[in-house]
Design an enzyme around this catalytic site. Structure first.
Site, PDB file in Angstrom:
ATOM      1  CB  CYS A 121      -0.953  -0.002   1.192  1.00  0.00           C
ATOM      2  SG  CYS A 121      -1.911  -1.516   1.295  1.00  0.00           S
ATOM      3  CG  HIS A 256      -3.182   3.097   2.021  1.00  0.00           C
ATOM      4  ND1 HIS A 256      -3.779   2.717   0.832  1.00  0.00           N
ATOM      5  CD2 HIS A 256      -3.238   2.016   2.842  1.00  0.00           C
ATOM      6  CE1 HIS A 256      -4.164   1.459   0.943  1.00  0.00           C
ATOM      7  NE2 HIS A 256      -3.858   1.011   2.143  1.00  0.00           N
ATOM      8  CG  ASN A 287      -6.713  -1.172   1.477  1.00  0.00           C
ATOM      9  OD1 ASN A 287      -6.001  -0.921   0.505  1.00  0.00           O
ATOM     10  ND2 ASN A 287      -6.219  -1.453   2.672  1.00  0.00           N
TER      11      ASN A 287
END
Ligand code: COA
Length: 331
Positions: A121, A256, A287
């Site tokens: 990520c 993020h 996500n």
């Protein structure tokens, strides 16, 4: 004998950004047919209302090319001007070759240097840091950075600790020379002692020994949540310090998109003024790992909430554990 070296532009900046969101929207009601949960629990604990899962034709390559074409066009460039392609992904299911090379070919960035990186990520911020350095050292003029994932391929839809979180998509940015500073110093690092917190459950050789196995992601969410909310807020503050930007000078915050509560905790810890525009793309997108930051930036620019030239803090964090953050000027 002296070795000749090259020097690049004094400054670099993101010139254009583009995203690809898969067609299929998966809402919380559908997720709750696979795990014991509720729409209310998912929304309260993560902020996620829906996410997108890629169809068969929405491959890593296809989503990347689509996002990249938008980014290149918005940068006012032709694909042939891209001389380096960096793709951050943990879900390209070929060990080799790097998907960056075939993406470069399909785009028409013929002959560009091309390689994949694995920084989960944090991948988009890692890629942006590398692109900034490549442009300023003169190694490259225009670098395409892509964050792309099909996390649905490696998520167990019946695992209640991951099934509602992970999703698919691609985001791309073109980094090139600039007359003014557009990318601040990166603050990055890793903590391999905590690698087990987010990991593929078993390696491919073990999985291949039993046909019933398919490796999936497993995550111990609560310690990751705490690490992200506190340690990452400190790294984000360091990135602002390194860029010489104080909280009251910041205009946009794009962490993020891991969990809306992590975003809120970081916002509070950083003592950002209420007027700062905050990315909340996770509500619609889940996500998407390396894709989440460029997708969230694109959404803010397209909706008109944020605008070109604004000062924006980005920070990515995830499996490794790894992290990277920097202040950028929005394209
Ligand atoms: C995954 C996450 C949303 C879980 O939220 P949390 O507040 O930490 O939840 P916990 O795991 O402590 O569980 C709390 C309770 O909810 C329950 N629960 C867990 N998953 C559930 C689900 N999907 N639906 C309903 N209940 C659930 C647990 O069993 C526990 O119940 P108990 O209190 O009766 O024991 C959160 O930890 C998170 O977002 N972590 C970070 C994710 C992240 O940043 N990932 C990586 C970066 S890539």
């Amino acid at each position: 004998m002296t070795i000749s070296v090259v020097q690049g532009a004094r400054f670099s900046a993101i010139k254009g950004i583009g995203g690809y969101r898969p067609r299929r929207v998966v809402d919380n009601a559908e997720i709750c047919t696979m795990i014991d949960s509720s729409d209310e629990w998912i929304q309260t604990r993560s902020g996620i209302k829906e996410r997108r899962w890629a169809g068969e034709d929405e491959t890593i390559q296809m989503m990347s090319v689509s996002a990249a074409r938008k980014a290149i066009e918005r940068a006012g460039l032709e694909p042939a001007q891209i001389d380096t392609v960096i793709v951050s992904t943990v879900t390209h299911l070929y060990q080799t070759p790097a998907v960056a090379a075939t993406i470069a070919s399909e785009l028409g960035a013929t002959g560009a240097a091309a390689f994949d990186i694995s920084a989960a990520c944090a991948g988009f911020c890692y890629g942006t840091a590398m692109a900034d350095s490549l442009v300023r050292t003169g190694t490259s003029k225009y670098v395409l950075v892509i964050g792309v994932e099909r996390l649905s391929d490696i998520t167990d839809p019946h695992d209640r600790s991951t099934a509602f979180i992970f999703a698919d998509g691609a985001g791309a940015a073109v980094v090139g020379p600039s007359d003014t500073p557009g990318i601040g110093p990166v603050v990055w690092g890793s903590d391999g002692d905590q690698a087990a917190l987010i990991t593929q459950n078993e390696p491919w050789d073990v999985a291949m020994a039993d046909e019933a196995h398919w490796p999936v992601l497993q995550m111990n969410g609560n310690p990751v949540f705490k690490w992200a909310s506190y340690t990452m807020a400190k790294a984000a503050a360091e990135a602002m310090d390194a860029a010489g930007i104080s909280p009251d000078q910041l205009e946009v915050f794009v962490p993020h998109q891991a969990n809306m509560r992590i975003t809120d905790a970081m916002f509070r810890a950083l003592k950002l003024p209420q007027g700062v525009i905050v990315a909340r793309d996770i509500a619609r997108q889940g996500n998407t790992s390396a894709a989440s930051i460029p997708l969230a930036i694109e959404a803010l620019l397209e909706s008109g909430e944020a605008r070109s030239g604004q000062t924006c803090l980005i920070i990515g964090f995830g499996a490794g554990l790894v992290y990277a953050g920097q202040v950028i000027a929005l394209p």
